[in-house]
Design a protein around this motif. Structure first.
Motif, PDB file in Angstrom:
ATOM      1  N   ASN A 106       1.129   5.200  19.614  1.00  0.00           N
ATOM      2  CA  ASN A 106       0.345   5.491  18.416  1.00  0.00           C
ATOM      3  C   ASN A 106      -0.987   4.753  18.537  1.00  0.00           C
ATOM      4  O   ASN A 106      -1.022   3.517  18.484  1.00  0.00           O
ATOM      5  CB  ASN A 106       1.128   5.033  17.172  1.00  0.00           C
ATOM      6  CG  ASN A 106       0.476   5.486  15.893  1.00  0.00           C
ATOM      7  OD1 ASN A 106      -0.309   6.438  15.884  1.00  0.00           O
ATOM      8  ND2 ASN A 106       0.792   4.807  14.803  1.00  0.00           N
ATOM      9  N   LEU A 107      -2.044   5.498  18.753  1.00  0.00           N
ATOM     10  CA  LEU A 107      -3.361   4.870  18.900  1.00  0.00           C
ATOM     11  C   LEU A 107      -3.955   4.601  17.523  1.00  0.00           C
ATOM     12  O   LEU A 107      -3.947   5.481  16.649  1.00  0.00           O
ATOM     13  CB  LEU A 107      -4.293   5.796  19.685  1.00  0.00           C
ATOM     14  CG  LEU A 107      -3.825   6.168  21.094  1.00  0.00           C
ATOM     15  CD1 LEU A 107      -4.794   7.182  21.714  1.00  0.00           C
ATOM     16  CD2 LEU A 107      -3.716   4.932  21.982  1.00  0.00           C
TER      17      LEU A 107
ATOM     18  N   VAL B 195       0.838  -1.203   0.000  1.00  0.00           N
ATOM     19  CA  VAL B 195       0.000   0.000   0.000  1.00  0.00           C
ATOM     20  C   VAL B 195       0.869   1.247   0.000  1.00  0.00           C
ATOM     21  O   VAL B 195       1.814   1.342   0.796  1.00  0.00           O
ATOM     22  CB  VAL B 195      -0.932   0.003   1.242  1.00  0.00           C
ATOM     23  CG1 VAL B 195      -1.869   1.204   1.202  1.00  0.00           C
ATOM     24  CG2 VAL B 195      -1.741  -1.280   1.308  1.00  0.00           C
ATOM     25  N   ALA B 196       0.567   2.194  -0.882  1.00  0.00           N
ATOM     26  CA  ALA B 196       1.286   3.481  -0.918  1.00  0.00           C
ATOM     27  C   ALA B 196       0.387   4.535  -0.281  1.00  0.00           C
ATOM     28  O   ALA B 196      -0.750   4.741  -0.713  1.00  0.00           O
ATOM     29  CB  ALA B 196       1.626   3.851  -2.356  1.00  0.00           C
ATOM     30  N   ILE B 197       0.904   5.174   0.771  1.00  0.00           N
ATOM     31  CA  ILE B 197       0.091   6.105   1.569  1.00  0.00           C
ATOM     32  C   ILE B 197       0.699   7.501   1.497  1.00  0.00           C
ATOM     33  O   ILE B 197       1.822   7.713   1.978  1.00  0.00           O
ATOM     34  CB  ILE B 197       0.054   5.636   3.047  1.00  0.00           C
ATOM     35  CG1 ILE B 197      -0.378   4.164   3.126  1.00  0.00           C
ATOM     36  CG2 ILE B 197      -0.866   6.520   3.882  1.00  0.00           C
ATOM     37  CD1 ILE B 197       0.081   3.454   4.371  1.00  0.00           C
ATOM     38  N   PRO B 198      -0.029   8.466   0.922  1.00  0.00           N
ATOM     39  CA  PRO B 198       0.512   9.824   0.841  1.00  0.00           C
ATOM     40  C   PRO B 198       0.350  10.566   2.168  1.00  0.00           C
ATOM     41  O   PRO B 198      -0.543  10.260   2.951  1.00  0.00           O
ATOM     42  CB  PRO B 198      -0.347  10.474  -0.249  1.00  0.00           C
ATOM     43  CG  PRO B 198      -1.642   9.728  -0.212  1.00  0.00           C
ATOM     44  CD  PRO B 198      -1.360   8.348   0.309  1.00  0.00           C
ATOM     45  N   ALA B 199       1.231  11.526   2.411  1.00  0.00           N
ATOM     46  CA  ALA B 199       1.103  12.396   3.590  1.00  0.00           C
ATOM     47  C   ALA B 199       1.634  13.761   3.198  1.00  0.00           C
ATOM     48  O   ALA B 199       2.111  13.953   2.078  1.00  0.00           O
ATOM     49  CB  ALA B 199       1.890  11.819   4.758  1.00  0.00           C
TER      50      ALA B 199
ATOM     51  N   THR C 227      -0.117   9.845  19.552  1.00  0.00           N
ATOM     52  CA  THR C 227      -0.745  10.244  18.289  1.00  0.00           C
ATOM     53  C   THR C 227      -1.917   9.306  17.994  1.00  0.00           C
ATOM     54  O   THR C 227      -1.983   8.186  18.516  1.00  0.00           O
ATOM     55  CB  THR C 227       0.268  10.156  17.130  1.00  0.00           C
ATOM     56  OG1 THR C 227       0.883   8.869  17.186  1.00  0.00           O
ATOM     57  CG2 THR C 227       1.349  11.214  17.238  1.00  0.00           C
ATOM     58  N   ILE C 228      -2.806   9.791  17.161  1.00  0.00           N
ATOM     59  CA  ILE C 228      -3.902   8.930  16.691  1.00  0.00           C
ATOM     60  C   ILE C 228      -3.665   8.719  15.208  1.00  0.00           C
ATOM     61  O   ILE C 228      -3.521   9.686  14.462  1.00  0.00           O
ATOM     62  CB  ILE C 228      -5.276   9.599  16.901  1.00  0.00           C
ATOM     63  CG1 ILE C 228      -5.507   9.863  18.391  1.00  0.00           C
ATOM     64  CG2 ILE C 228      -6.395   8.729  16.335  1.00  0.00           C
ATOM     65  CD1 ILE C 228      -6.772  10.649  18.689  1.00  0.00           C
ATOM     66  N   ARG C 229      -3.551   7.472  14.802  1.00  0.00           N
ATOM     67  CA  ARG C 229      -3.285   7.230  13.379  1.00  0.00           C
ATOM     68  C   ARG C 229      -4.518   7.558  12.553  1.00  0.00           C
ATOM     69  O   ARG C 229      -5.623   7.089  12.842  1.00  0.00           O
ATOM     70  CB  ARG C 229      -2.880   5.779  13.133  1.00  0.00           C
ATOM     71  CG  ARG C 229      -2.491   5.565  11.673  1.00  0.00           C
ATOM     72  CD  ARG C 229      -2.170   4.135  11.359  1.00  0.00           C
ATOM     73  NE  ARG C 229      -0.958   3.699  12.010  1.00  0.00           N
ATOM     74  CZ  ARG C 229      -0.556   2.428  12.022  1.00  0.00           C
ATOM     75  NH1 ARG C 229      -1.264   1.506  11.439  1.00  0.00           N
ATOM     76  NH2 ARG C 229       0.561   2.098  12.628  1.00  0.00           N
ATOM     77  N   THR C 230      -4.308   8.403  11.557  1.00  0.00           N
ATOM     78  CA  THR C 230      -5.410   8.710  10.649  1.00  0.00           C
ATOM     79  C   THR C 230      -5.705   7.456   9.849  1.00  0.00           C
ATOM     80  O   THR C 230      -4.792   6.813   9.336  1.00  0.00           O
ATOM     81  CB  THR C 230      -4.998   9.812   9.644  1.00  0.00           C
ATOM     82  OG1 THR C 230      -4.154  10.721  10.328  1.00  0.00           O
ATOM     83  CG2 THR C 230      -6.165  10.497   9.033  1.00  0.00           C
TER      84      THR C 230
END
Ligand code: SF4
Length: 366
Positions: free
Chosen positions: A295-296, A98-102, A330-333
């Motif tokens: 990291n939640l 999976v490629a995830i942009p940020a 942090t909360i993972r989007t």
């Protein structure tokens, strides 16, 4: 079914290994550096393109190594920009990548290290598959190369993957040697040259392999914790019955923290199970806020999943409680939920492969 090649993959070789192969065969050591540049900087996978490498050296490698890369046989594009790929290995086995942009042009590749997974976490879609086999270093590196190539051809000629997380299918430390080799290849300055801070190794808690992390490149480490009580963690992750929290944290203390700086603890938040006051208290007792980030990950429900996602209010409350105790939290989007690409939702659907292959052939001429 295509028969796997007899030769090892050229993409499994670290630069020192490639140099040694060439020197032992009577070729110049620096040819290895030139070949690394062709493959990893220029994405030239056909040795006939390597104009500054001797014909004899190229013929030798063609006779003794496989140059075949995995193939993208299906892709999905989420409305949030996440792209999920089904990648077929030479024997027809598939994994998902999976490629995830940020922001800041970051593009993270969530990479698989095994076909299936032996760990069997009860919340995980992949965990229901069982383990089929390990991926070779070349197949792990191959995912990065084919996705980069695919993005350049189909999305943007300047596309570049900037980060890697070993959070796709499989427990990377169960495949220690191949993942270590692949990581050394990702880090090689004369090739892809990804920085140590750009790579994150995530483990469910394989204690004997965590104890060997001093012998692994010092990349970021993430531990899938998910519960601070043994009883709940064993329910979520059967591995906890073998290596409980006490053994796990004894091993974590052996990780050379000077190199790793922080350990990130992944914590899947599940309604009514591990999102309570006593869970905050137990986390606070277990972790040291000076060297731990939390990291939640609010649970992503999928068809047939037995667990529920907490409400947004509850998620925010849990974060605030931990932050009040001094933890960076942090909360993972959640990304890619519309294509089942979010964490714990990866699962190859072999039965659909033939259909996908046909679609892909017609679309992309693989
Ligand atoms: S969460 Fe990771 S370690 Fe657990 S079963 Fe799924 S892929 Fe394996």
């Amino acid at each position: 079914m295509v028969k796997p090649p007899q030769q090892p993959s050229i993409y499994s070789l670290t630069l020192p290994q490639l140099r040694e192969v060439l020197v032992n065969a009577g070729f110049a050591r620096f040819s290895g550096d030139q070949i690394y540049q062709w493959i990893y900087k220029n994405l030239a996978f056909d040795p006939d393109l390597w104009s500054n490498v001797s014909v004899k050296a190229r013929s030798f490698l063609k006779e003794n190594y496989s140059f075949t890369l995995p193939k993208v046989v299906w892709n999905g594009h989420s409305t949030d920009g996440t792209r999920k790929f089904l990648v077929a290995m030479i024997d027809g086995k598939t994994v998902e990548t999976v490629a995830i942009p940020a922001k800041n042009d970051r593009l993270t590749l969530c990479i698989s290290s095994q076909v299936g997974c032996a760990i069997g976490c009860t919340f995980c879609h992949t965990g229901t598959m069982g383990l089929t086999r390990h991926l070779s270093a070349g197949e792990i590196v191959g995912q990065f190369l084919v996705i980069t190539d695919w993005l350049k051809r189909h999305v943007n000629p300047d596309a570049r993957l900037t980060n890697i997380v070993y959070m796709g299918q499989g427990e990377p430390l169960h495949n220690f040697d191949n993942v270590k080799n692949a990581t050394e290849i990702f880090l090689e300055d004369k090739g892809l040259g990804l920085g140590q801070r750009k790579i994150t190794l995530s483990t469910s808690g394989l204690v004997p392999q965590i104890e060997k992390l001093g012998d692994f490149p010092p990349v970021n480490i993430a531990i899938s914790l998910h519960a601070a009580h043994n009883q709940i963690r064993s329910e979520l992750m059967p591995i906890n019955k073998v290596y409980d929290l006490e053994r796990l944290f004894k091993a974590i203390k052996m990780i050379p923290l000077k190199a790793h700086r922080w350990i990130t603890y992944e914590y899947l938040l599940i309604e009514g199970m591990n999102d309570r006051v006593e869970d905050v208290t137990a986390l606070n007792q277990l972790l040291d806020p000076k060297v731990s980030k939390i990291n939640l990950i609010p649970f992503n429900e999928y068809p047939e999943s037995a667990f529920k996602r907490p409400s947004e209010t509850r998620i925010k409350w849990f974060q605030k409680e931990l932050m009040n105790k001094g933890f960076i939290t942090t909360i993972r989007t959640t990304m890619g939920t519309d294509i089942l690409a979010a964490c714990g939702q990866l699962k190859s659907q072999q039965s659909k492969l033939n259909l996908w292959v046909e679609e892909s052939v017609s679309q992309f001429d693989i």
